[in-house]
Design an enzyme around this catalytic site. Sequence first.
Site, mmCIF file in Angstrom:
data_model
loop_
_atom_site.group_PDB
_atom_site.id
_atom_site.type_symbol
_atom_site.label_atom_id
_atom_site.label_comp_id
_atom_site.label_asym_id
_atom_site.label_seq_id
_atom_site.Cartn_x
_atom_site.Cartn_y
_atom_site.Cartn_z
ATOM 1 N N GLU A 134 41.042 16.902 42.513
ATOM 2 C CA GLU A 134 39.603 16.923 42.267
ATOM 3 C C GLU A 134 39.227 15.955 41.147
ATOM 4 O O GLU A 134 39.993 15.728 40.217
ATOM 5 C CB GLU A 134 39.134 18.333 41.858
ATOM 6 C CG GLU A 134 39.021 19.313 43.015
ATOM 7 C CD GLU A 134 40.356 19.956 43.378
ATOM 8 O OE1 GLU A 134 40.454 20.543 44.472
ATOM 9 O OE2 GLU A 134 41.301 19.852 42.572
ATOM 10 N N ASP A 169 45.149 23.551 39.269
ATOM 11 C CA ASP A 169 46.057 24.258 40.178
ATOM 12 C C ASP A 169 47.494 23.763 40.043
ATOM 13 O O ASP A 169 48.037 23.082 40.915
ATOM 14 C CB ASP A 169 45.567 24.115 41.619
ATOM 15 C CG ASP A 169 46.186 25.166 42.537
ATOM 16 O OD1 ASP A 169 46.865 26.082 42.023
ATOM 17 O OD2 ASP A 169 45.999 25.079 43.762
ATOM 18 N N LYS A 209 45.451 34.636 37.862
ATOM 19 C CA LYS A 209 46.604 34.552 38.771
ATOM 20 C C LYS A 209 47.652 35.558 38.319
ATOM 21 O O LYS A 209 48.087 35.526 37.159
ATOM 22 C CB LYS A 209 47.182 33.135 38.788
ATOM 23 C CG LYS A 209 46.216 32.130 39.388
ATOM 24 C CD LYS A 209 46.850 30.780 39.646
ATOM 25 C CE LYS A 209 45.849 29.847 40.317
ATOM 26 N NZ LYS A 209 46.439 28.530 40.620
ATOM 27 N N GLN A 233 46.728 30.752 47.947
ATOM 28 C CA GLN A 233 47.473 31.712 47.147
ATOM 29 C C GLN A 233 46.563 32.782 46.534
ATOM 30 O O GLN A 233 45.369 32.565 46.336
ATOM 31 C CB GLN A 233 48.215 30.980 46.026
ATOM 32 C CG GLN A 233 49.223 29.960 46.522
ATOM 33 C CD GLN A 233 50.449 30.575 47.138
ATOM 34 O OE1 GLN A 233 51.039 31.502 46.599
ATOM 35 N NE2 GLN A 233 50.865 30.063 48.290
ATOM 36 N N THR A 250 42.512 31.074 33.778
ATOM 37 C CA THR A 250 42.088 29.677 33.706
ATOM 38 C C THR A 250 40.579 29.609 33.558
ATOM 39 O O THR A 250 39.847 30.226 34.334
ATOM 40 C CB THR A 250 42.513 28.912 34.975
ATOM 41 O OG1 THR A 250 43.926 28.996 35.137
ATOM 42 C CG2 THR A 250 42.099 27.446 34.890
ATOM 43 N N LEU A 251 40.122 28.852 32.574
ATOM 44 C CA LEU A 251 38.689 28.748 32.317
ATOM 45 C C LEU A 251 38.011 27.917 33.396
ATOM 46 O O LEU A 251 38.430 26.806 33.702
ATOM 47 C CB LEU A 251 38.453 28.109 30.945
ATOM 48 C CG LEU A 251 37.048 28.255 30.367
ATOM 49 C CD1 LEU A 251 36.780 29.698 29.952
ATOM 50 C CD2 LEU A 251 36.865 27.326 29.163
ATOM 51 N N TRP A 252 36.952 28.476 33.962
ATOM 52 C CA TRP A 252 36.173 27.786 34.987
ATOM 53 C C TRP A 252 35.423 26.620 34.343
ATOM 54 O O TRP A 252 34.817 26.765 33.289
ATOM 55 C CB TRP A 252 35.182 28.771 35.595
ATOM 56 C CG TRP A 252 34.566 28.359 36.899
ATOM 57 C CD1 TRP A 252 33.442 27.625 37.063
ATOM 58 C CD2 TRP A 252 35.030 28.690 38.214
ATOM 59 N NE1 TRP A 252 33.160 27.471 38.397
ATOM 60 C CE2 TRP A 252 34.125 28.113 39.129
ATOM 61 C CE3 TRP A 252 36.113 29.424 38.711
ATOM 62 C CZ2 TRP A 252 34.259 28.243 40.510
ATOM 63 C CZ3 TRP A 252 36.257 29.554 40.072
ATOM 64 C CH2 TRP A 252 35.352 28.963 40.960
ATOM 65 N N ASP A 284 52.578 31.283 43.892
ATOM 66 C CA ASP A 284 52.135 30.670 42.641
ATOM 67 C C ASP A 284 52.826 31.337 41.452
ATOM 68 O O ASP A 284 53.081 32.541 41.470
ATOM 69 C CB ASP A 284 50.624 30.823 42.477
ATOM 70 C CG ASP A 284 49.850 29.709 43.169
ATOM 71 O OD1 ASP A 284 50.477 28.825 43.775
ATOM 72 O OD2 ASP A 284 48.602 29.736 43.100
ATOM 73 N N ASP A 295 53.395 19.860 45.064
ATOM 74 C CA ASP A 295 52.391 20.451 45.958
ATOM 75 C C ASP A 295 50.980 19.916 45.720
ATOM 76 O O ASP A 295 50.013 20.558 46.093
ATOM 77 C CB ASP A 295 52.405 21.982 45.775
ATOM 78 C CG ASP A 295 51.692 22.711 46.902
ATOM 79 O OD1 ASP A 295 51.901 22.347 48.071
ATOM 80 O OD2 ASP A 295 50.914 23.639 46.613
#
Length: 409
Positions: free
Chosen positions: A294, A309, A123, A107, A222-224, A142, A289
């Site tokens: 992870e 996600d 996103k 996406q 979204t914070l990495w 998304d 989905d």
Amino acid sequence: MKLKQRVVLLAILLVIFIFTKVFLIDNLDTSAANREDQRAFHRMMAALRVELVPKLDHTLQSPWEIAAQWVVPREVYPEETPELGAILHAMATKKIIKADVGFKGTQLKALLILEGGQKVVFKPKRYNRDYVVEGEPYAGYDRHNAEVAAFHLDRILGFRRAPLVVGRFVNLRTEIKPVATEQLLSTFLTVGNNTCFYGKCYYCRETEPACADGDTMEGSVTLWLPDVWPLQKHRHPWGRTYREGKLARWEYDESYCDAVKKTSPYDSGPRLLDIIDTAVFDYLIGNADRHHYESFQDDEGASMLLLLDNAKSFGNPSLDERSILAPLYQCCIIRVSTWNRLNYLKNGVLKSALKAAMAHDPISPVLSEPHLDAVDQRLLGTLATVKQCTDQFGADAVLVEDRMPLSHL
């Protein structure tokens, strides 16, 4: 006293001791655990509303440093987060110093670097709040607002396994294009009076760009997660085939959970119970989905299942896809703490809590009323599913203490 009488007396005393241990001490332990669950729920409710504030008090650390220090093997952020408002504010307002395509996944997304060097995933908005995504439960683009709502639901459930997410408005012309890489810049175009981009991903097409309202685009950030916590990808044991006419084993084998329990990392440790928690979480948000998930790398099954996600959620408020709960109703186990938390959220409490948690987000209202109602309705479905399990197997077999090793199940 004769030897025989002494043996009988010792046997009676042993039985009394065992009775005390099992029926009294264990019950006291359970009651104490339940009381702590209730206290944790009240603490969560008291800290539910998060106002985005521009600065951190009583520290010289940056918001990024604090968020990075929060991450540990079993949670992304702690129970008490007085700095959360300042971190979300920074995510929503800090200057963008670089913008690139988000390569991984199917996406459209963009990888942004904010002032201070913090990576975030952006996103873009694709649908209006009241748009209903028809078709398969995993259909459609998304939903950026779903990421925001899922993060706050993670807080409410007490899982703390989702990365921090906040809504943000960006000006594509003045904030993104001047700092965009050539690869991202090459995907920009104008549709009518609106600036658009289509990025690079498996399903990204020039014919299906995401468009701003003029130059201003709504999205989620979204914070990495910190680079010191590398991720490991796993195929979800209850993943779908995504092929018409071909069922996954779990869709026709009611004893499938028994097979899962015999394979690593589900044969010991917390991972299977994390799968059950995730099934509950995904059912509430309507996410069918989660084909992969992870965890942290080289964890041997000990770290949490990360709730990453979540954007394929909140598509159709009228669709309650019960198959998402398959791990729950096939394994018929659930953490006591999760069960307690779900019960505390009955009778409209979940809807009110979620609404309150998202009230100060920059893109509020995050969800439409039908979606909020749907979450409450799905909660009832989840509780009914657990009750079916307890009716069949008994509460002691179904409700699992959080730290109980899987070999006891």
